[in-house]
Design a protein around this motif. Structure first.
Motif, mmCIF file in Angstrom:
data_model
loop_
_atom_site.group_PDB
_atom_site.id
_atom_site.type_symbol
_atom_site.label_atom_id
_atom_site.label_comp_id
_atom_site.label_asym_id
_atom_site.label_seq_id
_atom_site.Cartn_x
_atom_site.Cartn_y
_atom_site.Cartn_z
ATOM 1 N N THR A 145 40.162 87.521 89.263
ATOM 2 C CA THR A 145 39.027 87.091 90.056
ATOM 3 C C THR A 145 38.959 85.623 89.976
ATOM 4 O OG1 THR A 145 37.968 86.775 87.583
ATOM 5 C CG2 THR A 145 37.509 89.412 88.774
ATOM 6 N N ALA A 146 37.853 85.672 90.702
ATOM 7 C CA ALA A 146 37.746 84.112 91.584
ATOM 8 C C ALA A 146 36.448 83.671 90.556
ATOM 9 C CB ALA A 146 37.450 83.972 93.065
ATOM 10 N N ASN A 148 33.185 82.423 91.754
ATOM 11 C CA ASN A 148 32.387 81.872 92.815
ATOM 12 C C ASN A 148 31.106 82.105 91.950
ATOM 13 O OD1 ASN A 148 33.356 83.484 93.655
ATOM 14 N ND2 ASN A 148 32.440 83.816 95.595
ATOM 15 N N SER A 225 41.071 84.149 97.590
ATOM 16 C CA SER A 225 41.749 83.615 98.954
ATOM 17 C C SER A 225 42.252 84.259 99.582
ATOM 18 C CB SER A 225 41.806 82.171 99.075
ATOM 19 O OG SER A 225 43.226 82.496 98.181
ATOM 20 N N GLU A 231 50.085 86.668 98.319
ATOM 21 C CA GLU A 231 50.679 86.791 97.822
ATOM 22 C C GLU A 231 51.179 87.812 97.015
ATOM 23 O OE1 GLU A 231 50.485 82.878 95.965
ATOM 24 O OE2 GLU A 231 50.761 81.813 97.924
ATOM 25 N N LEU A 247 38.845 89.393 99.489
ATOM 26 C CA LEU A 247 39.158 87.978 100.322
ATOM 27 C C LEU A 247 37.860 86.713 100.545
ATOM 28 C CD1 LEU A 247 43.157 89.092 101.518
ATOM 29 C CD2 LEU A 247 41.875 88.595 98.867
ATOM 30 N N PHE A 445 31.787 97.802 99.234
ATOM 31 C CA PHE A 445 31.555 96.185 99.866
ATOM 32 C C PHE A 445 32.844 95.730 100.004
ATOM 33 C CE2 PHE A 445 32.040 91.517 98.826
ATOM 34 C CZ PHE A 445 31.258 90.869 99.103
HETATM 35 P P1 NAD Z 1 41.569 81.906 94.290
HETATM 36 O O1 NAD Z 1 42.373 82.435 95.879
HETATM 37 O O2 NAD Z 1 42.175 79.867 94.320
HETATM 38 O O3 NAD Z 1 41.995 82.318 93.073
HETATM 39 C C1 NAD Z 1 41.160 84.292 92.907
HETATM 40 C C2 NAD Z 1 41.811 84.164 91.597
HETATM 41 O O4 NAD Z 1 43.051 84.469 92.314
HETATM 42 C C3 NAD Z 1 41.724 83.301 90.326
HETATM 43 O O5 NAD Z 1 41.503 84.081 89.593
HETATM 44 C C4 NAD Z 1 43.856 83.066 90.736
HETATM 45 O O6 NAD Z 1 44.175 82.314 89.351
HETATM 46 C C5 NAD Z 1 44.574 84.037 90.770
HETATM 47 N N1 NAD Z 1 46.103 83.564 92.160
HETATM 48 C C6 NAD Z 1 45.707 82.485 92.723
HETATM 49 N N2 NAD Z 1 47.105 82.772 93.446
HETATM 50 C C7 NAD Z 1 47.396 84.016 92.836
HETATM 51 C C8 NAD Z 1 48.938 84.676 93.041
HETATM 52 N N3 NAD Z 1 49.581 84.322 93.649
HETATM 53 N N4 NAD Z 1 49.016 85.706 92.596
HETATM 54 C C9 NAD Z 1 48.350 86.043 91.527
HETATM 55 N N5 NAD Z 1 46.387 85.544 91.981
HETATM 56 C C10 NAD Z 1 46.341 84.833 92.418
HETATM 57 O O7 NAD Z 1 40.291 81.570 94.710
HETATM 58 P P2 NAD Z 1 39.424 80.891 94.356
HETATM 59 O O8 NAD Z 1 39.477 79.792 94.508
HETATM 60 O O9 NAD Z 1 38.961 81.210 93.090
HETATM 61 O O10 NAD Z 1 37.744 81.850 95.137
HETATM 62 C C11 NAD Z 1 37.512 81.328 96.071
HETATM 63 C C12 NAD Z 1 37.773 82.290 97.436
HETATM 64 O O11 NAD Z 1 37.624 83.771 96.871
HETATM 65 C C13 NAD Z 1 37.033 82.232 98.370
HETATM 66 O O12 NAD Z 1 38.249 82.300 99.611
HETATM 67 C C14 NAD Z 1 36.183 83.503 98.916
HETATM 68 O O13 NAD Z 1 35.733 83.855 100.109
HETATM 69 C C15 NAD Z 1 37.375 84.740 98.158
HETATM 70 N N6 NAD Z 1 36.020 85.173 97.493
HETATM 71 C C16 NAD Z 1 35.846 86.973 98.109
HETATM 72 C C17 NAD Z 1 35.030 87.677 97.302
HETATM 73 C C18 NAD Z 1 35.207 88.791 97.999
HETATM 74 O O14 NAD Z 1 34.152 90.043 97.321
HETATM 75 N N7 NAD Z 1 35.929 89.314 98.971
HETATM 76 C C19 NAD Z 1 33.863 87.248 96.286
HETATM 77 C C20 NAD Z 1 34.091 85.903 95.841
HETATM 78 C C21 NAD Z 1 35.341 85.382 96.730
#
Ligand code: NAD
Length: 473
Positions: A145-146, A148, A225, A231, A247, A445
């Motif tokens: 999870t992210a 935000n 993201s 990835e 994403l 969603f």
């Molecule tokens: P991020 O991609 O940096 O990290 C998200 C999660 O993924 C974290 O737990 C991170 O540790 C993990 N992660 C990162 N690289 C990885 C990899 N190579 N393998 C496995 N896990 C990995 O994103 P963030 O900065 O935490 O959050 C912001 C992003 O999340 C924005 O792009 C936003 O739009 C997106 N987001 C999307 C939704 C949705 O429902 N579509 C909801 C909230 C946030």
């Protein structure tokens, strides 16, 4: 100051395997140390996955009633911890206390309630004449999870996975571990059977990568993201596991020429700036009929300039800081890029708000004279930045709305519901909200295009964690 130095695995808090590293938890409002968190390694993942794998046969065979009872216990305990959760989210991501109490904490509860309702009604067997299809739990679910809307993401994924009969390994964002610790405490107090829910902290490139490539993980659901989602898919491919991606976004608000313009612009700006612009579905591109563009720009600038930015602990604050330094720097870079590309700043700009010396505070920023090819119209800023784009006629508006690599959400403002529905049908996005409609957590969603694959919430969200078996008599 909190020290999070254990992981929740197989029903207990355990020490990390050798090789774990310590990371600071930084309060973005003050830049002061708020705690420390241990980040695990592949060995910790292996231990958590083994626990989830061992718990799967029994949990997947539990009755609907057993799973509903667990979700209800979690819901009750979550309610009792709402104040702690709101406090944790404010501390670690800097969301204003009013937002934490009204939305950041309660939305987790709403997801738990919605998933429980979905489970009550879900048909795990569908008849096809004499034959039937069974929907069965996939297996071990890795949830990433992210930061935000941390509890929204954790609760939506965990509740759906458990409702389906999957066992879970949760890796919350390393930037928001405090609320995840509370959630794991709730899961423990709820008497979740050992191994059914496991949680460990870690970075994407280590713990996340091991989860996505692990042969004993059957489905990985990531919110983050588009970079991270790609990835995960690449690393998951050799084990042919199910990949579910929520994403990024660059969502349009298409204001039609018959809309209540001041209301539509005000709602749009407010939605963008909420949570310091760190919302995946924020309507960050505002498309306005050219003949009403000047009026819309004036309203947007006034709304943005009136937003009280400041200490998240102050109940009057509407916008706190950006959640972390790296994100703050990205937001500053993209505001700078907008200025260099010739967009006109009508509110905000680079740097901190006037008089603020510390903390990752950005200024609520509105750009006018944006064209859809500029970086601020194409890239997800994930900060309090609105791009206002003029258009000429409905067809042009729809074309600009769809001219984006993303497709998470779209918004339509119009005085004519039938017209808004026609336009909604042409927008390439996973959800469309008409005239400030509220989000409905029972509805699917997720995103089109680079915004992801699969759907969260409701029956569609539950289905992400289910296999489908045809039984022929
Ligand atoms: P991020 O991609 O940096 O990290 C998200 C999660 O993924 C974290 O737990 C991170 O540790 C993990 N992660 C990162 N690289 C990885 C990899 N190579 N393998 C496995 N896990 C990995 O994103 P963030 O900065 O935490 O959050 C912001 C992003 O999340 C924005 O792009 C936003 O739009 C997106 N987001 C999307 C939704 C949705 O429902 N579509 C909801 C909230 C946030």
């Amino acid at each position: 100051m909190k020290t999070l130095n254990q992981f929740y695995i197989d029903g207990q808090w355990v020490d990390p395997a050798p090789g774990a590293t310590e990371m600071d938890i930084v309060n973005p409002a003050t830049e002061a140390l708020a705690g420390k968190v241990m980040l695990g390694t592949a060995a910790d993942v292996d231990r958590a996955v083994a626990a989830a794998r061992a718990a799967f046969p029994a949990w997947s065979q539990t009755s609907r009633e057993t799973r509903i009872a667990l979700l209800e216990r979690i819901t009750g305990l979550y309610k009792a911890r709402m104040a702690d959760i709101a406090d944790a989210v404010r501390t670690e991501i800097g969301a204003p206390v009013a937002l934490c109490q009204a939305l950041q904490a309660p939305i987790g509860l709403a997801h738990l309630a919605a998933a429980t309702e979905t489970l009550r009604k879900f048909e795990f067997e569908t008849a096809y004449g004499n034959n039937y299809v069974r929907h069965e739990a996939i297996g071990v679910a890795a949830l990433v999870t992210a930061w935000n809307w941390p509890l929204s993401l954790i609760c939506a994924k965990t509740a759906a996975a458990l409702a389906a009969g999957c066992t879970v390994v949760l890796k919350p964002s390393e930037i928001a571990p405090l609320d995840a610790a509370i959630f794991a405490e709730i899961m423990h107090e709820a008497d979740t059977p050992p191994g059914v829910f496991n949680m460990l902290y870690g970075e994407g490139k280590t713990v996340g990568a091991r989860l996505s490539s692990h042969p004993d993980v059957d489905v990985i659901s990531i919110t983050g993201s588009t970079r991270a989602g790609v990835e995960v898919a690449l690393s998951a491919a050799p084990t042919v596991k199910r990949v579910h991606q929520e994403l990024g976004g660059k969502s349009p608000l298409l204001i039609l020429d018959d809309a209540d313009l001041p209301a539509a612009v005000t709602t749009g700006v407010t939605q963008v700036m909420m949570n310091s612009g760190q919302t995946c579905i924020a309507p960050t591109r505002m498309l306005v009929p050219r003949e009403r563009y000047a009026e819309a720009v004036a309203v947007a600038a006034a709304v943005a300039n009136a937003i009280p930015v400041g200490d998240p602990a102050d109940p009057a604050t509407k916008m706190g800081p950006i959640s972390n330094r790296a994100q703050y720097e990205k937001v500053q870079r993209l505001i700078g890029a907008g200025m260099e590309e010739g967009a006109r700043v009508v509110a905000g700009g680079t740097g901190r708000p006037e008089g603020v010396e510390r903390g990752f505070y950005a200024r609520p920023t509105v750009f006018a004279d944006v064209h859809n090819g500029m970086a601020i119209a194409r890239e997800e800023v994930f900060g309090p930045v609105l791009a206002m784009i003029p258009y000429d006629g409905e067809e042009d508006g729809i074309a600009i709305a769809n001219d984006t690599p993303y497709g998470l959400a779209a918004y339509v403002a119009s005085g004519d519901t039938a017209r808004a529905r026609r336009v909604a049908a042409r927008l390439r996005a996973g959800s469309v909200r008409i005239n400030a409609a509220q989000v409905d957590l029972a509805m699917p969603f997720g995103g089109y295009k680079a915004s992801g694959n699969g759907r969260e919430n409701g029956a569609h969200g539950l289905t992400e964690f289910l296999e489908c078996k045809s039984v022929m008599l």
